[in-house]
Design an enzyme around this catalytic site. Structure first.
Site, short mmCIF file in Angstrom:
data_model
loop_
_atom_site.label_atom_id
_atom_site.label_comp_id
_atom_site.label_asym_id
_atom_site.label_seq_id
_atom_site.Cartn_x
_atom_site.Cartn_y
_atom_site.Cartn_z
N ASP A 103 9.35 3.10 2.19
CA ASP A 103 8.01 3.96 2.45
C ASP A 103 7.70 3.79 3.87
O ASP A 103 7.16 2.87 4.53
CB ASP A 103 6.83 3.30 1.51
CG ASP A 103 5.47 4.10 1.88
OD1 ASP A 103 5.53 4.76 2.98
OD2 ASP A 103 4.43 4.01 1.04
N LYS A 141 2.25 11.33 7.27
CA LYS A 141 1.16 10.88 8.48
C LYS A 141 1.73 11.69 9.60
O LYS A 141 1.35 12.94 9.80
CB LYS A 141 1.06 9.37 8.57
CG LYS A 141 0.52 8.87 7.45
CD LYS A 141 -0.15 7.53 7.75
CE LYS A 141 -1.27 7.14 6.48
NZ LYS A 141 -1.07 6.06 5.76
N PHE A 159 0.72 -1.27 0.10
CA PHE A 159 -0.03 0.18 -0.06
C PHE A 159 0.79 1.37 0.09
O PHE A 159 1.83 1.32 0.97
CB PHE A 159 -0.93 0.19 1.14
CG PHE A 159 -2.00 1.08 0.90
CD1 PHE A 159 -2.94 1.16 0.27
CD2 PHE A 159 -1.57 2.31 1.52
CE1 PHE A 159 -3.83 2.45 0.19
CE2 PHE A 159 -2.30 3.58 1.59
CZ PHE A 159 -3.46 3.48 0.67
C1 LIG Z 1 -1.09 6.03 4.21
C2 LIG Z 1 -0.02 5.87 3.50
C3 LIG Z 1 0.42 6.22 2.10
C4 LIG Z 1 -0.16 7.23 1.56
O1 LIG Z 1 -0.45 8.51 2.20
P1 LIG Z 1 -1.72 9.64 1.84
O2 LIG Z 1 -1.24 10.69 3.00
O3 LIG Z 1 -2.83 8.74 2.31
O4 LIG Z 1 -1.51 9.89 0.71
C5 LIG Z 1 1.55 5.65 1.55
N1 LIG Z 1 2.22 4.74 2.01
C6 LIG Z 1 1.72 4.20 3.39
C7 LIG Z 1 2.72 3.07 3.72
C8 LIG Z 1 0.76 4.42 4.18
O5 LIG Z 1 0.47 3.94 5.13
#
Ligand SMILES: *Cc1c(COP(=O)(O)O)cnc(C)c1O
Length: 399
Positions: free
Chosen positions: A225, A254, A140
């Site tokens: 990520d 985040k 994700f």
């Molecule tokens: C939440 C998330 C994203 C995307 O972030 P948004 O601010 O919702 O665009 C990308 N990678 C990971 C691992 C995430 O948990």
């Protein structure tokens, strides 16, 4: 409007691209949120780890109010007096050399993809249009077209083609498959240290050591990520520290703002970000003074208030509690720091009804992938609050 009216109006006027639990929240403080009827809940989701610092942290709020009265947005056409401090503090805390600020997490991912492709052509010498990026199944990374192009989740991907090419999908945690996917056109690998959305999947020990070696040997940029795993969630500033490796590019978002504002960043330890020249990438809001001031405060309280250490100790304590629950329906308990999951047996009939039962007891958690309850409270959670949480979970799942 009461809660029922608010839900009805949302259903009527909003696009139905989410299916939230039917609880309408109106206030938050620390680990707690309150609904419109005044009922209090312990938040065990933390807005997918965006509020690691707890809801409405007073010091972040103060920074936001103060900065919003002075200067909020200049665009990058001009400089502002917050950006340099933000760079300095982010770089110091994460051991990075270069920083590129964006807003949402998905934008940070997109930025990294653009940068490593360009790096591949200009530095590695990959023929134009041939760059490949290795990603993992069940990943994700966000919701943009390029990102969903390499999703393996049919809900995220189906119906949105034509898709962006140039991605190669390998199973997560399988270093041999990773090695086999590398060729002379591979410019990067994009991986989550722990797959959060997939249900808190932790790769086997040694996986990342091997991936790191393979990337170094083959001149492949390793992008981690850490948008969900980073900033203390797993009990370390970055989850890569558990693996004893360093990514070439790290993505954070985040909790970078403590939930006040969308702030993300691409951090680089390599020459990768250097390939972006004026006019080749940007964002009106990226690096704005309000975002920088909020992010600086969000980072400061993480370290000053010992939240990362607390995530490590409370995470272990929480997991011990979860493991001690006697239950016929719990298949697995896993996690690192305060990023935890309880996977239920398929016979339990799905995690969602248990999340509703927990909600009735005053604990908010979110089901993911049908059978898994994800637990990720703010990093400020106390021992007594963990005890209480485990008690409620035992009441719902226990025999
Ligand atoms: C939440 C998330 C994203 C995307 O972030 P948004 O601010 O919702 O665009 C990308 N990678 C990971 C691992 C995430 O948990």
């Amino acid at each position: 409007m009461n809660a029922t009216n608010l839900i009805d109006t949302e259903q009527r006027l909003g696009a139905h691209n989410y299916k939230p639990l039917d609880v309408v929240l109106t206030r938050g403080e620390g680990v707690y949120v309150w609904d419109t009827d005044g009922k209090r809940y312990l938040d065990c989701l933390s807005a997918y780890s965006a509020v690691n610092q707890g809801h409405c942290h007073p010091k972040i709020r103060e920074a936001m109010i103060e900065q919003s009265a002075r200067l909020t947005l200049t665009s990058r056409a001009f400089r502002n007096d917050q950006l340099a401090h933000f760079y300095e503090e982010v770089a110091a805390l994460t051991g990075s050399h270069k920083v590129l600020p964006m807003n949402s997490g998905a934008e940070a991912v997109e930025t990294a993809i653009k940068a490593v492709r360009k790096w591949g052509y200009e530095v590695k010498g990959v023929p134009e249009g041939k760059a490949e990026i290795i990603v993992c199944a069940d990943n994700f990374h966000g919701r943009t077209l390029s990102i969903i192009s390499f999703s393996t989740d049919p809900d995220a991907r189906a119906g949105f083609g034509p898709y962006t090419p140039g991605f190669r999908i390998v199973p997560f945690g399988d270093a041999d498959a990773f090695a086999a996917a590398i060729n002379e056109n591979t410019v990067a690998a994009l991986i989550e240290p722990i797959q959060g959305e997939a249900g808190v999947i932790i790769p086997p020990a040694g996986y990342f050591t091997r991936v790191r070696e393979l990337c170094t040997t083959n001149k492949v940029t390793l992008i981690l990520d850490e948008i969900q795993t980073g900033l203390g969630r797993t009990g370390k500033m970055l989850a890569e520290e558990h693996e004893g490796i360093e990514a070439d590019v790290t993505l954070i978002g985040k909790a970078l703002s403590g939930g006040f504002y969308p702030v993300s960043a691409v951090l680089s330890n390599s020459e990768v970000l250097g390939v972006l020249k004026p006019g080749q990438h940007g964002s009106t809001f990226g690096g704005n003074p309000l975002a920088c001031a909020v992010a600086r405060a969000a980072l400061r309280v993480l370290t000053e208030e010992g939240m990362i250490e607390n995530a490590a100790t409370m995470g272990e304590y929480f997991m011990d509690g979860l493991r001690s629950i006697r239950s016929n329906i719990v298949k697995d308990v896993r996690g690192r720091g305060l990023m935890m999951a309880v996977e239920l047996e398929p016979e339990a009939g799905g995690a969602r009804s248990y999340c509703y039962a927990l909600k009735d007891l005053g604990l908010l958690a979110k089901d993911t992938h049908e059978h898994t309850i994800r637990l990720a409270p703010p990093l400020i959670i106390t021992r007594a609050q963990v005890d209480w949480s485990v008690e409620q979970i035992a009441r719902v799942l226990g025999t």
